[in-house]
Write an enzyme that holds these catalytic residues in place. Structure first.
Site, PDB file in Angstrom:
ATOM      1  N   ASP A 137       0.832  -1.200   0.000  1.00 25.76           N
ATOM      2  CA  ASP A 137       0.000   0.000   0.000  1.00 25.76           C
ATOM      3  C   ASP A 137       0.869   1.254   0.000  1.00 25.76           C
ATOM      4  O   ASP A 137       1.868   1.329   0.714  1.00 25.76           O
ATOM      5  CB  ASP A 137      -0.893  -0.029   1.244  1.00 25.76           C
ATOM      6  CG  ASP A 137      -1.899   1.093   1.283  1.00 25.76           C
ATOM      7  OD1 ASP A 137      -2.752   1.145   0.394  1.00 25.76           O
ATOM      8  OD2 ASP A 137      -1.820   1.916   2.211  1.00 25.76           O
ATOM      9  N   GLU A 184       1.972  -0.162  -4.777  1.00 32.30           N
ATOM     10  CA  GLU A 184       1.087   0.935  -5.162  1.00 32.30           C
ATOM     11  C   GLU A 184       1.946   2.196  -5.220  1.00 32.30           C
ATOM     12  O   GLU A 184       2.125   2.887  -4.227  1.00 32.30           O
ATOM     13  CB  GLU A 184      -0.044   1.077  -4.142  1.00 32.30           C
ATOM     14  CG  GLU A 184      -1.070   2.129  -4.521  1.00 32.30           C
ATOM     15  CD  GLU A 184      -2.088   2.378  -3.422  1.00 32.30           C
ATOM     16  OE1 GLU A 184      -3.246   2.665  -3.753  1.00 32.30           O
ATOM     17  OE2 GLU A 184      -1.721   2.316  -2.235  1.00 32.30           O
TER      18      GLU A 184
END
Length: 581
Positions: free
Chosen positions: A210, A272
């Site tokens: 993330d 990400e």
């Protein structure tokens, strides 16, 4: 070394993303859970995917749907127990499905014991594990002024004042998501062991990382340039995305991962990264650099959004979309890098509503066209739950029904700064209707059964259902219909495997007629093959020209059963793949 000469399982895999809260409720409490995921693994296997990516299931106060983690080593009780998770992993492996989990380590929850310790006193040994700063000063009412002018992604200041010690802590996301200070080596090592090591020791096959470009902040945390003088807080991303030590941190974490797995086991990492330039992307994903296997680029899913304010739509053309999508993979040409292909995830609306046509007449065929586009591109394919059914966006929701903290936070900030009846608020609601994160978070429709499409037995789901389950857009109906979007996706993934040399590993991507506002056309090659792909992004019959009139064209896949490959006219929302000789 070129991409074609370095095959890997994670390059050829198709990954199916699962949002635990919304997949399957096994105990009738209105929330999906890990036992629910396990119960539906045969469905996932039927689709033909190779891995599942399970969004955060860790213990959390759920301020941001589990992306605010209070304990990396414990399952949130509403999702089940650690044993439920271990069983899910085991059952997936029995079916030949690998398991990727979310790694959320830019920040944690304010309920995490590490932050509680850090917050307790300025002298606490973990104080430096987070960013604490004194007020810049005080306003005329005596209120403390944040240390800098950075704006949170969710609206308002990126700093939150803490009365106990009289200092602010940094949170670039939600109020209860304090950012870790990665400059602190002791903090990094604790993060690695608790979040990475624990789950590798329990047999996961990799991580989706993330906001993996945000760990390194610029020294001094300077004020951001004022790009919107009408608001007090400004976009500060240049000071914490792709920062000065980010590649050092990823190399360190990659080496830690290698130390935690048996020799010969190759784990998968997808970062990400979001935004940056080609040089940034190549460093992140180069095999030689040893950081990430691949990354997600946001450029194509952000087309039509105002760069200064996500919830403000701006016009975009098909050319804009083509160029943005190609940024996902063009940077890997003639390198040892790799990347991803996706149109949906838990932060995005439904792709058929965003890029296709969700009208009753064209929803099914345009969903199939988008599937054809995805499997035709070079990179690892990611599918989000419900995408394989052609799920559209929901319709007509009030702000009181919105659960996403990004949406509600932006609404509150606009209401405070501009007013409920402002033009800014009108634009916000127009954007929310199209791109709300909630569109992808509604419960999975397993059947047409009332009241919740087989997601729960009879409990009210945590978020309102997408009403489209009543229109045949549910798993039970599609599994009975061999012409459904589900079975088209299954066939498309089989075709991708059968032609992996050109579909997965093809290179030398070239746009054809880039400026065309209805057609998306390209060619790409292998060492001994050439492919031509053509897609009609309109509801009209549309003529096209082939790039080489001297070649012969053999159509090997498309989304219309009655398509004539020799025809040079595409039906509405038609896509075709040709091999050239």
């Amino acid at each position: 070394m070129t991409i074609i000469h370095n095959p890997k399982w994670w390059k050829e895999a198709t990954v199916y993303q699962i949002y635990p809260a919304s997949f399957k409720d096994s105990n009738n409490d209105g929330w999906g859970d890990l036992a629910g995921i396990t119960s539906k693994l045969d469905y996932v296997k039927e689709l033909g995917v190779d891995a599942i990516w399970v969004c955060p299931f860790y213990d959390s106060p759920q301020e941001d749907m589990g992306y605010d983690i209070a304990n990396y080593e414990k399952v949130w009780p509403r999702y089940g127990t650690n044993e439920d998770c271990f069983q899910m992993i085991e059952e997936a492996h029995k079916r030949g499905i690998k398991v990727i989990v979310d790694l959320v380590i830019n920040h944690c929850s304010e309920e995490h014991e590490w932050f509680k310790e850090s917050r307790s006193s300025k002298a606490n040994p973990k104080r430096d594990w987070f960013f604490w700063r004194p007020p810049k000063g005080y306003d005329e009412k005596g209120n403390p002024i944040p240390p800098n002018n950075w704006r949170s992604f969710f609206g308002g200041s990126a700093w939150r004042y803490d009365e106990k010690t009289g200092e602010f802590f940094l949170h670039v996301f939600a109020l209860g998501q304090p950012d870790f200070n990665w400059e602190n080596e002791e903090c990094r090592k604790a993060i690695y062991d608790s979040s990475v090591g624990y789950w590798l020791r329990h047999n996961v096959d990799g991580f989706r990382i993330d906001v993996g470009s945000m760990y390194s902040k610029v020294e001094g945390l300077p004020d951001a340039p004022i790009t919107d003088p009408t608001v007090p807080y400004q976009k500060g991303t240049e000071f914490f995305i792709n920062g000065p030590r980010i590649h050092e941190y990823h190399k360190e974490m990659h080496n830690y991962m290698l130390s935690q797995v048996p020799e010969g086991k190759e784990i998968m990492t997808v970062g990400e990264v979001g935004i940056g330039n080609e040089d940034d992307f190549r460093v992140y994903t180069s095999a030689k650099e040893g950081e990430l296997n691949m990354m997600f680029n946001f450029k194509h899913t952000s087309v039509g959004e105002n760069p200064k304010c996500k919830y403000e739509l701006i016009p975009f053309t098909l050319k804009d979309f083509k160029l943005a999508l190609a940024e996902s993979f063009l940077f890997i040409e003639n390198t040892d890098c790799w990347s991803t292909i996706y149109l949906e995830n838990h932060d995005q609306p439904r792709s058929v509503s965003r890029f296709g046509s969700d009208s009753p007449k064209w929803r099914e065929i345009s969903s199939k066209m988008l599937a054809t586009l995805i499997i035709s591109l070079t990179g690892t394919v990611f599918i989000y739950q419900g995408q394989e059914l052609g799920m559209p966006n929901f319709k007509n929701r009030k702000i009181e029904q919105i659960k996403c903290v990004e949406g509600t936070g932006t609404y509150a900030a606009i209401k405070r700064d501009y007013g409920e009846d402002s033009e800014k608020m009108k634009k916000f609601f127009e954007a929310l209707a199209l791109i709300s994160r909630d569109h992808g978070r509604t419960p999975f429709p397993w059947s047409a059964d009332e009241p919740s499409a087989g997601f729960s037995k009879d409990a009210k789901p945590w978020i309102d259902m997408n009403e489209s389950f009543r229109d045949g857009i549910n798993a039970e109906a599609e599994l009975k219909d061999k012409n459904s979007v589900f079975f088209f996706w299954k066939k498309a993934l089989q075709v991708r495997k059968e032609h992996k040399d050109i579909l997965v590993y093809g290179h030398n991507f070239q746009f054809i007629d880039l400026d065309n506002d209805k057609l998306f056309m390209f060619t790409k090659d292998t060492d001994n093959k050439k492919m031509f792909a053509v897609f009609n992004f309109s509801s009209d019959n549309t003529d096209f020209s082939v790039p080489d009139n001297e070649a012969s064209y053999t159509m090997f896949f498309g989304n219309y059963a009655n398509s004539n490959g020799d025809s040079r006219t595409l039906q509405p929302w038609e896509g075709r793949l040709y091999l050239l000789k």
